[in-house]
Write a protein that holds these residues in place. Structure first.
Motif, short mmCIF file in Angstrom:
data_model
loop_
_atom_site.label_atom_id
_atom_site.label_comp_id
_atom_site.label_asym_id
_atom_site.label_seq_id
_atom_site.Cartn_x
_atom_site.Cartn_y
_atom_site.Cartn_z
N MET B 321 0.79 -1.33 -0.03
CA MET B 321 -0.05 -0.18 -0.11
C MET B 321 0.89 1.38 0.09
SD MET B 321 -2.97 -1.08 2.56
CE MET B 321 -3.70 0.22 2.74
N LYS B 322 1.95 1.24 0.88
CA LYS B 322 2.63 2.41 0.97
C LYS B 322 3.25 2.48 -0.46
CE LYS B 322 4.30 2.07 5.80
NZ LYS B 322 5.32 1.78 6.53
N ASN B 323 3.54 1.54 -1.23
CA ASN B 323 4.13 1.66 -2.75
C ASN B 323 3.20 2.24 -3.54
OD1 ASN B 323 6.87 0.56 -2.00
ND2 ASN B 323 6.19 -1.52 -2.36
N VAL B 324 1.92 1.99 -3.23
CA VAL B 324 0.99 2.51 -4.26
C VAL B 324 0.88 3.93 -3.99
CG1 VAL B 324 -1.67 2.55 -4.71
CG2 VAL B 324 -0.39 0.11 -4.47
N LEU B 325 0.85 4.36 -2.60
CA LEU B 325 0.79 5.66 -2.23
C LEU B 325 1.86 6.48 -3.03
CD1 LEU B 325 0.06 5.88 1.39
CD2 LEU B 325 -1.41 6.92 -0.39
N LYS B 326 3.20 5.92 -2.98
CA LYS B 326 4.23 6.49 -3.66
C LYS B 326 4.11 6.71 -5.10
CE LYS B 326 7.61 5.13 -0.37
NZ LYS B 326 8.27 3.84 -0.26
#
Lengths: 434, 425
Positions: B321-326
């Motif tokens: 999820m953090k990657n998608v946010l990035k």
């Protein structure tokens, strides 16, 4: 002190007696053999207190004293509630009493004292003799000891025991005056000596073996139980960490927050509950310990039997050899080797007068020997009879007590399980509201 | 930069918007606490479910994975993973799982499918989903690598734990209004042999509109709601870590307690061997302790198999999820950079070039998809943790109930002889 407030003490049936008369009355009634002291008198070890004083080498020491309270049984039933008689005793005095009883009644399985130092402790439990929990458990153990002695058919009528309960001052001197110390030393020597008995009573041999096995198995049980208690403590306490993290987590949640927060409280309660659980289990451990030490007392009785048997055998052997010597002297046939015999052979026969003198001496010795054997035989028989009665009594007591202990242990476990179910159900309710 | 009005999104698959559940409708009222009232529950693949205890009801829920924006009636796609089998070949040994599908969707040629897939295939699917649906949160897979020698890849416990995680993965995809229509997902469920190169062809067809160029644009300030997401994830991650550590510690302490119990019980047995009257009571206690030991063993195994893996899954979920946010940040950065360049160069009268317009579209789509998925994720998270923790409570309750039963049955045995003695004396 028996004198303080004795006017308030209700004596059985008669309230018009003077204090000293009533005291005598009680004393005389106590001496009656076979009477269970507890039927007359309530005994309890009510309190424990710390004292400081100078010891034998004039150094400051801190020790604990225990308050022994006694009260005639009828007092409570008559509605009046008189102040009980009381005195303070320390552990070493209890030890003195027990040693006296051991020496005086070697054919009885003497009830044991609670342990001198805390053993089989799990890590949270203190091994410190000054620790209040240890002192409390010891108080209970000492009371138990007094009640055991007071309910024993033979021990309960002992005077020294009675004055232990009622005479604060001068009791120690009274004990020493009985001269039991001398017997104590020889008893100790006997118990530690190694000797072989030719015809031990099978029953006692079996009992001794049983005592050994009982001691070994209870030690093992106590050791493993202590380790398990340690682990159980760890399991419960770690759950307390859930309480903390749920609380922190609930702070960053919206709808889930309340459920998490309250569940956390239940986890804290769960973690805290283990202290009471393990405190209760210590009572069970104490019950086992009593029988661990009882096993020792049982073995001592069996050992004592071996000793009396041994002494009988020695006396019998001695008599036999003396008889043989007489026969040889009378018939002139030498069957047994003796230095005297050899020298007489080497240096010539004795004169008839010499032989006559010897024979006479032997006759005396034989008579003495016969008496000795008779005495020892009687001792042995008496010992076997009395000891076996008490061993049978002990067996029944042991079976009853240990069964009760197991029942109360099972009840403890049931209570623990129910508490666990309740806490987790509470937590589950909170979780389901998340 | 606010999310624009939802339009026909290129990433929504082939259905027209009227036929689909709007992604933003994911924020529904919470599902009532998961308690299966219906006792005669049957799984989609036809096997009946044992609901005799509350704990198994919650595991049932786990398997059905009831979702709060699709109630039973509107569901038209059911997927399960079961029946692990070991395959031994000269080259390698591996496990395959049966993947069963029941559906009424027209995107599928048949109403039912049953195929066998191995972990590699799940991994392939996930990668494809990430590539083709970069604006969506793709559920995590169980860990790929296991240290040989430390974990037995073929033990029953490991395989079962993995199966449950794979099942959950497919169910989460199947429940997703966008991902469930993905072509690769369809192929995964239906193709006899999963030709993994087939995916490439599909990708190039759809690729242009969805492939985003994420190239080092200077990151911009996140809009408030996405910043809030990032902050939450940063705060939540360490909590998960702590819970994981606590759970592991409890399992360890319980295992050590179990070891002591296994020594404790037999001592009563050896004691009973030289007692007469006390023989039966002591044997009884020994048996009781043994029963409690077994119950404890079950508890620790269950916690290891069911509790820890779910926690770890969420850690992986949060990472992706953090990657998608990035990625979203990058798309926004690209748009804003290009927009600024245009604003600086020309006067306000000329229209914005289509390139910049496309970027704007992308940002708005991404934001909308992500917001919808976030809401759905929050709901799922709430349900998952409610289930997880309720399950933990259930397992502990079951443990204590078993122990309680054992000790309660012992009491009459202990008291029995006393009554008999009372009669004879």
């Amino acid at each position: 002190m028996a004198d303080s407030g004795s006017e308030d003490i209700a004596v059985i049936g008669n309230t018009d007696l003077t204090p000293s008369e009533s005291e005598n009355n009680l004393k005389n009634t106590m001496v009656e053999k076979g009477t269970n002291l507890l039927k007359m008198m309530e005994i309890s070890v009510a309190e424990a207190e710390k004292r400081t004083g100078k010891n034998a080498v004039n150094m400051q020491e801190t020790y604990t004293v225990y308050l022994i309270e006694t009260r005639p049984v009828d007092a409570a039933s008559e509605g009046t509630n008189p102040v009980p008689d009381s005195l303070w005793r320390r552990y070493s005095e209890f030890e003195l009493l027990r040693n006296y009883l051991l020496v005086t009644y070697p054919f009885l399985v003497v009830p044991p004292l609670p342990e001198k130092r805390a053993e089989f402790v799990w890590h949270k439990l203190s091994a410190d003799n000054m620790d209040p929990d240890f002192v409390e458990r010891r108080r209970v153990g000492l009371e138990n000891f007094l009640l055991r002695v007071a309910s024993h058919p033979d021990l309960s009528s002992d005077n020294i025991f009675y004055s232990f309960l009622t005479e604060e001052n001068g009791w120690k001197e009274t004990v020493f005056e009985t001269g039991f110390q001398a017997k104590a030393d020889s008893r100790l020597k006997a118990l530690n000596a190694t000797f072989r008995v030719k015809n031990p009573d099978k029953r006692f041999a079996e009992m001794k073996h049983y005592g050994d096995e009982l001691q070994s198995v209870i030690s093992q049980l106590l050791r493993v139980r202590a380790r398990a208690a340690d682990r159980l403590y760890g399991v419960y306490k770690v759950h307390g960490n859930y309480g903390r993290v749920f609380s922190e987590w609930s702070a960053i949640e919206k709808e889930m927050g309340d459920g998490l927060q309250s569940a956390g409280h239940h986890m804290d309660a769960y973690a805290a509950s283990v202290d009471d659980i393990l405190e209760e289990e210590e009572h069970y451990a104490d019950q086992l310990k009593e029988y661990l030490f009882y096993a020792d007392a049982l073995r001592a009785v069996c050992r004592k039997h071996e000793l009396t048997q041994y002494e009988l055998e020695m006396a019998t052997m001695d008599l036999t050899s003396k008889k043989q010597q007489r026969e040889e002297l009378a018939t002139g046939m030498i069957r047994t080797f003796s230095l005297k015999g050899m020298t007489s052979k080497l240096f010539g026969q004795e004169t008839p007068e010499q032989r006559e003198a010897k024979l006479k001496m032997l006759e005396t010795q034989i008579e003495e020997g016969k008496e000795m054997v008779k005495e020892r035989n009687a001792e042995c028989e008496e010992f076997v009879k009395s000891a076996w009665v008490d061993i049978e009594r002990f067996k029944e007591q042991k079976d009853h007590d240990l069964r009760e202990a197991l029942i109360s242990y099972a009840i403890m476990q049931i209570s623990m399980c129910k508490k666990g179910i309740q806490v987790w159900n509470n937590a589950k309710e909170c979780f389901s509201k998340m | 930069m606010s999310a624009g009005a939802p339009r026909s999104l290129a990433s929504s698959g082939q259905k027209s918007i009227q036929d689909m559940c709007h992604p933003l409708s994911a924020q529904e009222s919470a599902l009532s606490p998961g308690r299966a009232a219906d006792k005669d529950l049957i799984l989609p693949n036809g096997t009946p479910v044992d609901t005799s205890s509350p704990a198994s009801s919650s595991s049932l829920l786990n398997r059905l994975h009831l979702d709060d924006d699709l109630d039973g009636e509107t569901r038209d796609l059911f997927v399960t993973v079961d029946d692990p089998k070991k395959h031994v070949s000269t080259m390698e040994t591996y496990i395959t799982y049966r993947v069963c599908t029941k559906t009424s969707r027209t995107e599928f040629d048949l109403p039912e499918y049953s195929v066998r897939r191995r972990y590699q295939d799940f991994d392939w699917l996930r990668n494809k989903l990430e590539e083709s649906q970069p604006t969506h949160l793709i559920p995590p897979l169980p860990e790929k690598f296991v240290m040989k020698g430390v974990v037995d890849r073929f033990s029953e416990e490991f395989v079962e734990t993995r199966r449950k995680a794979l099942d959950k993965f497919l169910k989460r995809v199947a429940d997703h209004p966008v991902l469930s229509f993905n072509e690769h997902f369809n192929a995964f469920l239906s193709a006899k042999d999963l030709n993994k190169r087939q995916g490439l062809a599909l990708l190039t067809k759809m690729g242009e509109s969805v492939k985003f160029v994420t190239g080092g644009y200077k990151p911009r300030a996140r809009p408030a709601e996405f910043a809030a997401m990032g902050d939450y994830l940063d705060l939540f991650t360490p909590k998960l870590g702590t819970i994981d550590r606590i759970a592991q510690r409890i399992i360890k302490e319980q295992s050590e307690f179990l070891m002591e119990l296994r020594e404790y019980g037999p001592v009563y047995s050896s004691w009973s061997s030289f007692e007469e009257d006390l023989h039966d009571p002591l044997e009884g206690v020994s048996g009781c302790v043994s029963n409690c030991s077994s119950a404890l063993e079950e508890l620790t195994e269950d916690m290891s198999e069911d509790f820890l893996p779910v926690l770890r899954e969420y850690v992986l979920y949060i990472e992706s999820m953090k990657n998608v946010l990035k990625k979203r940040d990058q798309v926004q950065a690209e748009y804003e950079t290009k927009l600024e360049a245009v604003v600086f160069r020309e006067d306000k009268k000329t229209p914005v070039p289509t390139d910049v317009e496309k970027c704007q579209d992308r940002v708005e789509c991404f934001n909308a998809d992500l917001k919808a998925d976030w809401d759905r994720w929050e709901n799922n998270k709430r349900q998952d943790f409610r289930q997880l923790l309720t399950g933990m409570a259930d397992k502990n309750i079951q443990y204590y109930e078993k122990c309680l039963a054992a000790w309660e049955s012992l009491i009459p045995l202990l008291q029995d002889k006393q009554e008999a003695e009372g009669e004879t004396s």
